[in-house]
Design a protein around this motif. Structure first.
Motif, PDB file in Angstrom:
ATOM      1  N   LEU A 161       0.747  -1.271   0.039  1.00 52.82           N
ATOM      2  CA  LEU A 161      -0.010  -0.018   0.035  1.00 52.82           C
ATOM      3  C   LEU A 161       0.753   1.341  -0.129  1.00 52.82           C
ATOM      4  CD1 LEU A 161      -2.522  -1.842   0.550  1.00 52.82           C
ATOM      5  CD2 LEU A 161      -3.145  -0.377   2.185  1.00 52.82           C
ATOM      6  N   LEU A 204      -7.052   2.577  -5.147  1.00 53.01           N
ATOM      7  CA  LEU A 204      -6.494   1.466  -4.366  1.00 53.01           C
ATOM      8  C   LEU A 204      -7.842   0.635  -3.807  1.00 53.01           C
ATOM      9  CD1 LEU A 204      -4.248  -0.117  -2.855  1.00 53.01           C
ATOM     10  CD2 LEU A 204      -4.879   1.263  -0.807  1.00 53.01           C
ATOM     11  N   THR A 235      -6.122  -5.584  -3.508  1.00 59.79           N
ATOM     12  CA  THR A 235      -5.346  -5.092  -2.379  1.00 59.79           C
ATOM     13  C   THR A 235      -5.963  -4.373  -1.278  1.00 59.79           C
ATOM     14  OG1 THR A 235      -3.118  -5.502  -3.670  1.00 59.79           O
ATOM     15  CG2 THR A 235      -2.937  -4.012  -1.664  1.00 59.79           C
ATOM     16  N   GLY A 236      -6.447  -3.199  -1.934  1.00 59.63           N
ATOM     17  CA  GLY A 236      -7.202  -2.318  -1.216  1.00 59.63           C
ATOM     18  C   GLY A 236      -8.402  -2.889  -0.667  1.00 59.63           C
ATOM     19  N   TYR A 286      -7.226  -4.793   2.363  1.00 60.97           N
ATOM     20  CA  TYR A 286      -7.020  -3.620   3.431  1.00 60.97           C
ATOM     21  C   TYR A 286      -8.130  -3.149   4.126  1.00 60.97           C
ATOM     22  CZ  TYR A 286      -6.133   1.116   5.188  1.00 60.97           C
ATOM     23  OH  TYR A 286      -6.030   2.283   6.021  1.00 60.97           O
TER      24      TYR A 286
END
Length: 185
Positions: free
Chosen positions: A64, A90, A95-96, A99
């Motif tokens: 990130l 993101l 990946t976001g 997260y």
């Protein structure tokens, strides 16, 4: 300079942990499963990280931080818009989303919540506050502005929209958000 075997092993472990987390969430990311997927002994994992939370936070930072680095290219306002656009972009990828899932997991797992806040979010927040303070010093923002409150308002709105309201996000939202909350000179 070529990557050392130790670095390659650490990267494999982080990659394995992140992939498992993306597939199965925090409960599925056991130290044993991480070691198996990385092709290393469990003791190798424990020598580098004491917990799966520590591995995941390091993996998160690797993935990130470069994507949402706070720009220093233009006016403070333009940099804030660009950074929020990067965060929105993101949030739209795997990946976001992982997260965001980690943030959700932190509600039930204080260890991951503390690690996430102390080892990642605090740095991101500090970067935003520093950029706003630079804006105050250069006269782009009024001295009466509290950078911490402005950061809370901007990013709190962003996280609320994605995590609670589940409303769509796009680049135009970044500009609308900043336009709505940016203090008049």
């Amino acid at each position: 300079m070529p990557e050392s075997p130790r670095t390659r092993t650490s990267t494999r472990i982080q990659d394995a942990a992140w992939e498992i987390f993306c597939e199965r969430g925090l409960p599925g990311a056991t130290m044993e499963e991480i070691a198996n997927r990385a092709g290393v002994a469990k003791t190798t994992v424990y020598r580098r990280w004491p917990t799966k939370s520590a591995i995941l936070i390091d993996a998160l930072k690797e993935r990130l931080a470069p994507r949402v680095k706070f720009p220093q290219d233009g006016t403070v306002r333009d940099d804030v818009v660009a950074q929020i656009e990067a965060v929105i972009e993101l949030f739209g990828n795997r990946t976001g989303r992982a997260y965001l899932a980690m943030i959700a997991e932190s509600v039930h797992d204080p260890e991951i919540g503390t690690a996430l806040r102390d080892q990642y979010i605090a740095d991101q927040r500090d970067a935003a506050i520093r950029r706003l303070r630079t804006g105050i010093e250069h006269g782009e923002l009024a001295p009466r502005i509290d950078p911490e409150i402005l950061v809370d308002g901007l990013y709190g709105a962003l996280y609320y929209r994605v995590l609670v309201a589940r409303a769509p996000l796009d680049r135009a939202y970044a500009t609308r958000l900043v336009d709505s909350l940016w203090p008049a000179p």
